[in-house]
Scaffold this motif. Structure first.
Motif, PDB file in Angstrom:
ATOM      1  N   UNK A  86       0.027  -8.564  -5.884  1.00 26.54           N
ATOM      2  CA  UNK A  86       1.257  -8.886  -6.600  1.00 26.54           C
ATOM      3  C   UNK A  86       2.428  -8.165  -5.947  1.00 26.54           C
ATOM      4  N   UNK A  87       3.569  -8.809  -5.883  1.00 19.09           N
ATOM      5  CA  UNK A  87       4.756  -8.178  -5.298  1.00 19.09           C
ATOM      6  C   UNK A  87       5.247  -7.010  -6.141  1.00 19.09           C
ATOM      7  N   UNK A  88       5.019  -7.093  -7.452  1.00 17.32           N
ATOM      8  CA  UNK A  88       5.479  -6.055  -8.370  1.00 17.32           C
ATOM      9  C   UNK A  88       4.282  -5.530  -9.150  1.00 17.32           C
ATOM     10  N   UNK A  89       4.106  -4.221  -9.142  1.00 14.10           N
ATOM     11  CA  UNK A  89       3.040  -3.602  -9.924  1.00 14.10           C
ATOM     12  C   UNK A  89       3.330  -3.840 -11.400  1.00 14.10           C
ATOM     13  N   UNK A  90       2.403  -4.477 -12.136  1.00 15.34           N
ATOM     14  CA  UNK A  90       2.683  -4.809 -13.534  1.00 15.34           C
ATOM     15  C   UNK A  90       2.844  -3.587 -14.445  1.00 15.34           C
ATOM     16  N   UNK A  91       2.257  -2.465 -14.060  1.00 14.22           N
ATOM     17  CA  UNK A  91       2.363  -1.264 -14.898  1.00 14.22           C
ATOM     18  C   UNK A  91       3.640  -0.482 -14.635  1.00 14.22           C
ATOM     19  N   UNK A  92       3.974  -0.285 -13.364  1.00 13.75           N
ATOM     20  CA  UNK A  92       5.148   0.530 -13.026  1.00 13.75           C
ATOM     21  C   UNK A  92       6.416  -0.300 -12.846  1.00 13.75           C
ATOM     22  N   UNK A  93       6.266  -1.623 -12.665  1.00 13.02           N
ATOM     23  CA  UNK A  93       7.378  -2.534 -12.386  1.00 13.02           C
ATOM     24  C   UNK A  93       8.086  -2.184 -11.075  1.00 13.02           C
ATOM     25  N   UNK A  94       7.368  -1.508 -10.170  1.00 16.67           N
ATOM     26  CA  UNK A  94       7.896  -1.180  -8.846  1.00 16.67           C
ATOM     27  C   UNK A  94       7.274  -2.121  -7.823  1.00 16.67           C
ATOM     28  N   UNK A  95       7.981  -2.287  -6.704  1.00 20.30           N
ATOM     29  CA  UNK A  95       7.473  -3.141  -5.632  1.00 20.30           C
ATOM     30  C   UNK A  95       6.181  -2.580  -5.061  1.00 20.30           C
ATOM     31  N   UNK A  96       5.269  -3.473  -4.768  1.00 16.05           N
ATOM     32  CA  UNK A  96       4.042  -3.096  -4.080  1.00 16.05           C
ATOM     33  C   UNK A  96       4.364  -3.009  -2.596  1.00 16.05           C
ATOM     34  N   UNK A  97       4.025  -1.884  -1.978  1.00 13.45           N
ATOM     35  CA  UNK A  97       4.342  -1.689  -0.561  1.00 13.45           C
ATOM     36  C   UNK A  97       3.160  -1.167   0.235  1.00 13.45           C
ATOM     37  N   UNK A  98       1.951  -1.213  -0.344  1.00  9.92           N
ATOM     38  CA  UNK A  98       0.790  -0.764   0.411  1.00  9.92           C
ATOM     39  C   UNK A  98      -0.491  -1.373  -0.145  1.00  9.92           C
ATOM     40  N   UNK A  99      -1.533  -1.338   0.683  1.00 10.86           N
ATOM     41  CA  UNK A  99      -2.846  -1.864   0.322  1.00 10.86           C
ATOM     42  C   UNK A  99      -3.887  -1.094   1.115  1.00 10.86           C
ATOM     43  N   UNK A 100      -4.959  -0.679   0.451  1.00 15.81           N
ATOM     44  CA  UNK A 100      -6.047   0.020   1.117  1.00 15.81           C
ATOM     45  C   UNK A 100      -6.989  -1.014   1.736  1.00 15.81           C
ATOM     46  N   UNK A 101      -7.013  -1.083   3.059  1.00 17.49           N
ATOM     47  CA  UNK A 101      -7.846  -2.063   3.752  1.00 17.49           C
ATOM     48  C   UNK A 101      -9.337  -1.833   3.511  1.00 17.49           C
ATOM     49  N   UNK A 102      -9.726  -0.630   3.097  1.00 15.39           N
ATOM     50  CA  UNK A 102     -11.129  -0.364   2.772  1.00 15.39           C
ATOM     51  C   UNK A 102     -11.572  -1.170   1.557  1.00 15.39           C
ATOM     52  N   UNK A 103     -10.626  -1.693   0.767  1.00 13.69           N
ATOM     53  CA  UNK A 103     -10.983  -2.566  -0.349  1.00 13.69           C
ATOM     54  C   UNK A 103     -11.638  -3.863   0.132  1.00 13.69           C
ATOM     55  N   UNK A 104     -11.502  -4.157   1.414  1.00  9.08           N
ATOM     56  CA  UNK A 104     -12.116  -5.348   1.998  1.00  9.08           C
ATOM     57  C   UNK A 104     -13.479  -5.025   2.606  1.00  9.08           C
ATOM     58  N   UNK A 105     -14.047  -3.880   2.261  1.00  2.00           N
ATOM     59  CA  UNK A 105     -15.300  -3.396   2.841  1.00  2.00           C
ATOM     60  C   UNK A 105     -16.420  -4.432   2.877  1.00  2.00           C
ATOM     61  N   UNK A 106     -16.613  -5.248   1.854  1.00  2.71           N
ATOM     62  CA  UNK A 106     -17.708  -6.224   1.935  1.00  2.71           C
ATOM     63  C   UNK A 106     -17.561  -7.215   3.090  1.00  2.71           C
ATOM     64  N   UNK A 107     -16.363  -7.327   3.648  1.00  2.00           N
ATOM     65  CA  UNK A 107     -16.112  -8.294   4.717  1.00  2.00           C
ATOM     66  C   UNK A 107     -15.887  -7.646   6.073  1.00  2.00           C
ATOM     67  N   UNK A 108     -15.910  -6.314   6.129  1.00  2.00           N
ATOM     68  CA  UNK A 108     -15.600  -5.589   7.355  1.00  2.00           C
ATOM     69  C   UNK A 108     -16.763  -4.692   7.756  1.00  2.00           C
ATOM     70  N   UNK A 109     -16.812  -4.344   9.033  1.00  2.00           N
ATOM     71  CA  UNK A 109     -17.852  -3.460   9.552  1.00  2.00           C
ATOM     72  C   UNK A 109     -17.229  -2.332  10.353  1.00  2.00           C
ATOM     73  N   UNK A 110     -17.918  -1.219  10.413  1.00  2.00           N
ATOM     74  CA  UNK A 110     -17.464  -0.093  11.235  1.00  2.00           C
ATOM     75  C   UNK A 110     -17.615  -0.448  12.703  1.00  2.00           C
ATOM     76  N   UNK A 111     -16.703   0.078  13.525  1.00  2.00           N
ATOM     77  CA  UNK A 111     -16.791  -0.100  14.968  1.00  2.00           C
ATOM     78  C   UNK A 111     -16.200  -1.395  15.497  1.00  2.00           C
TER      79      UNK A 111
END
Length: 147
Positions: free
Chosen positions: A95-120
């Motif tokens: 979401x562009x705006x965090x629903x709790x803080x009402x602030x712009x979203x400006x980051x994402x943890x790529x490790x959240x995609x772990x099921x689709x990514x591999x080390x190395x």
């Protein structure tokens, strides 16, 4: 596509990968919320890798864009080639705006995609901004990362 429907996303300067991982060998990695995220369905946890960006503030014709009211979200695309196209499905949508803080979203943890990514593996990541009207920006220039 008319000029007003495309945004300027000079994300070459805006997208930044902040590497938050440790050097390995004894410590555990976290997703930023204190939890490790297993790769490949329960394997070795991936360290946190934060993708950060600045949202667009104008269309390509320099018409002002208010990210808080005009943007619906950001699409995040990851692959090994760095080639992204309109037919690709995003790996994550935030979401562009965090629903709790009402602030712009400006980051994402790529490790959240772990099921689709591999080390190395060297991956490329690109983003698109999505307006509340459904219009999408161009893809940002890809940035590289690996776990």
């Amino acid at each position: 596509m008319p000029l007003r429907t495309r945004w300027t996303l000079s994300l070459a300067a805006m997208v930044v990968l902040a590497i938050l991982s440790g050097c390995g060998g004894g410590g555990s990695s976290s997703s930023g919320d204190g939890n490790t995220i297993p790769a490949d369905g329960g394997g070795t946890p991936l360290p946190a890798k934060t993708l950060s960006w600045a949202p667009p503030d104008s269309y390509t014709d320099q018409t002002s864009l208010n990210p808080l009211t005009d943007l619906d979200g950001f699409e995040i695309y990851v692959n090994e080639s760095g080639s992204f196209g309109d037919g690709d499905t995003p790996n994550a949508v935030v979401s562009a705006v965090d629903p709790q803080t009402r602030k712009l979203t400006t980051s994402f943890n790529l490790a959240n995609l772990a099921p689709y990514l591999s080390s190395g593996i060297a991956y490329r990541v690109s983003m698109r901004a999505v307006a509340v009207t459904g219009l999408k920006s161009d893809f940002s220039p890809p940035a590289s990362f690996s776990f």
